[in-house]
Design a protein around this motif. Structure first.
Motif, PDB file in Angstrom:
ATOM      1  N   LEU A  70      -1.462  98.350 -14.726  1.00  0.00           N
ATOM      2  CA  LEU A  70      -2.464  97.701 -13.876  1.00  0.00           C
ATOM      3  C   LEU A  70      -2.037  96.286 -13.498  1.00  0.00           C
ATOM      4  N   LYS A  71      -1.529  95.548 -14.478  1.00  0.00           N
ATOM      5  CA  LYS A  71      -1.086  94.176 -14.186  1.00  0.00           C
ATOM      6  C   LYS A  71      -0.009  94.178 -13.111  1.00  0.00           C
ATOM      7  N   LYS A  72       0.917  95.108 -13.214  1.00  0.00           N
ATOM      8  CA  LYS A  72       1.997  95.190 -12.232  1.00  0.00           C
ATOM      9  C   LYS A  72       1.455  95.601 -10.861  1.00  0.00           C
ATOM     10  N   LYS A  73       0.614  96.635 -10.820  1.00  0.00           N
ATOM     11  CA  LYS A  73       0.056  97.118  -9.561  1.00  0.00           C
ATOM     12  C   LYS A  73      -0.790  96.064  -8.854  1.00  0.00           C
ATOM     13  N   LEU A  74      -1.572  95.334  -9.638  1.00  0.00           N
ATOM     14  CA  LEU A  74      -2.521  94.392  -9.058  1.00  0.00           C
ATOM     15  C   LEU A  74      -1.956  92.983  -8.911  1.00  0.00           C
ATOM     16  N   GLY A  75      -0.768  92.762  -9.465  1.00  0.00           N
ATOM     17  CA  GLY A  75      -0.109  91.471  -9.325  1.00  0.00           C
ATOM     18  C   GLY A  75      -0.794  90.351 -10.082  1.00  0.00           C
ATOM     19  N   VAL A  76      -1.286  90.676 -11.290  1.00  0.00           N
ATOM     20  CA  VAL A  76      -1.947  89.659 -12.106  1.00  0.00           C
ATOM     21  C   VAL A  76      -1.189  89.483 -13.414  1.00  0.00           C
ATOM     22  N   ASP A  77      -1.415  88.346 -14.054  1.00  0.00           N
ATOM     23  CA  ASP A  77      -0.784  88.049 -15.334  1.00  0.00           C
ATOM     24  C   ASP A  77      -1.811  88.134 -16.447  1.00  0.00           C
ATOM     25  N   GLY A  78      -1.503  88.865 -17.468  1.00  0.00           N
ATOM     26  CA  GLY A  78      -2.310  88.895 -18.675  1.00  0.00           C
ATOM     27  C   GLY A  78      -3.638  89.605 -18.547  1.00  0.00           C
ATOM     28  N   ILE A  79      -4.248  89.792 -19.702  1.00  0.00           N
ATOM     29  CA  ILE A  79      -5.530  90.481 -19.779  1.00  0.00           C
ATOM     30  C   ILE A  79      -6.616  89.674 -19.075  1.00  0.00           C
ATOM     31  N   ASN A  80      -6.520  88.349 -19.131  1.00  0.00           N
ATOM     32  CA  ASN A  80      -7.502  87.512 -18.433  1.00  0.00           C
ATOM     33  C   ASN A  80      -7.421  87.698 -16.927  1.00  0.00           C
ATOM     34  N   GLY A  81      -6.214  87.894 -16.416  1.00  0.00           N
ATOM     35  CA  GLY A  81      -6.051  88.172 -14.993  1.00  0.00           C
ATOM     36  C   GLY A  81      -6.692  89.496 -14.600  1.00  0.00           C
ATOM     37  N   LEU A  82      -6.546  90.500 -15.471  1.00  0.00           N
ATOM     38  CA  LEU A  82      -7.186  91.791 -15.209  1.00  0.00           C
ATOM     39  C   LEU A  82      -8.705  91.655 -15.254  1.00  0.00           C
ATOM     40  N   MET A  83      -9.196  90.899 -16.216  1.00  0.00           N
ATOM     41  CA  MET A  83     -10.641  90.716 -16.326  1.00  0.00           C
ATOM     42  C   MET A  83     -11.188  90.025 -15.082  1.00  0.00           C
ATOM     43  N   LYS A  84     -10.526  88.980 -14.636  1.00  0.00           N
ATOM     44  CA  LYS A  84     -10.964  88.257 -13.437  1.00  0.00           C
ATOM     45  C   LYS A  84     -10.913  89.173 -12.224  1.00  0.00           C
ATOM     46  N   PHE A  85      -9.846  89.952 -12.110  1.00  0.00           N
ATOM     47  CA  PHE A  85      -9.722  90.881 -10.976  1.00  0.00           C
ATOM     48  C   PHE A  85     -10.866  91.890 -10.993  1.00  0.00           C
ATOM     49  N   ALA A  86     -11.160  92.439 -12.168  1.00  0.00           N
ATOM     50  CA  ALA A  86     -12.235  93.435 -12.282  1.00  0.00           C
ATOM     51  C   ALA A  86     -13.564  92.825 -11.873  1.00  0.00           C
ATOM     52  N   LEU A  87     -13.838  91.629 -12.336  1.00  0.00           N
ATOM     53  CA  LEU A  87     -15.100  90.977 -12.022  1.00  0.00           C
ATOM     54  C   LEU A  87     -15.183  90.622 -10.534  1.00  0.00           C
ATOM     55  N   ASP A  88     -14.104  90.092  -9.984  1.00  0.00           N
ATOM     56  CA  ASP A  88     -14.084  89.690  -8.569  1.00  0.00           C
ATOM     57  C   ASP A  88     -14.195  90.882  -7.623  1.00  0.00           C
ATOM     58  N   SER A  89     -13.631  92.027  -8.039  1.00  0.00           N
ATOM     59  CA  SER A  89     -13.624  93.194  -7.153  1.00  0.00           C
ATOM     60  C   SER A  89     -14.827  94.105  -7.364  1.00  0.00           C
ATOM     61  N   GLY A  90     -15.633  93.802  -8.359  1.00  0.00           N
ATOM     62  CA  GLY A  90     -16.835  94.603  -8.586  1.00  0.00           C
ATOM     63  C   GLY A  90     -16.577  95.947  -9.225  1.00  0.00           C
ATOM     64  N   VAL A  91     -15.467  96.074  -9.921  1.00  0.00           N
ATOM     65  CA  VAL A  91     -15.156  97.343 -10.586  1.00  0.00           C
ATOM     66  C   VAL A  91     -16.072  97.506 -11.777  1.00  0.00           C
TER      67      VAL A  91
END
Length: 71
Positions: free
Chosen positions: A50-71
């Protein structure tokens, strides 16, 4: 499965979406593994993909992405 709203992601698999949703809810990888009935390593590998696909760093980046995208 449709891509996330911001257009940065490729289509996510059902499992990737499940993991991203649980990360967005603040769960750690061991809890995610337990909830999904998979090994910790599987949850960690999915998180890495997921980090690679979404272009984010770390678990915090995934959390922010999830929250920002409404997943």
């Amino acid at each position: 499965m449709e891509a996330l709203r911001d257009g940065r992601s490729e289509e996510l698999s059902d499992r990737e979406r499940q993991v991203l949703t649980l990360i967005g809810q603040g769960h750690g990888l061991q809890t995610i593994a337990d909830r999904l009935g998979v090994s910790y390593k599987t949850a960690a590998n999915t998180s890495s993909a997921l980090k690679k696909k979404l272009g984010v760093d770390g678990i915090n980046g995934l959390m922010k992405f999830a929250l920002d995208s409404g997943v």
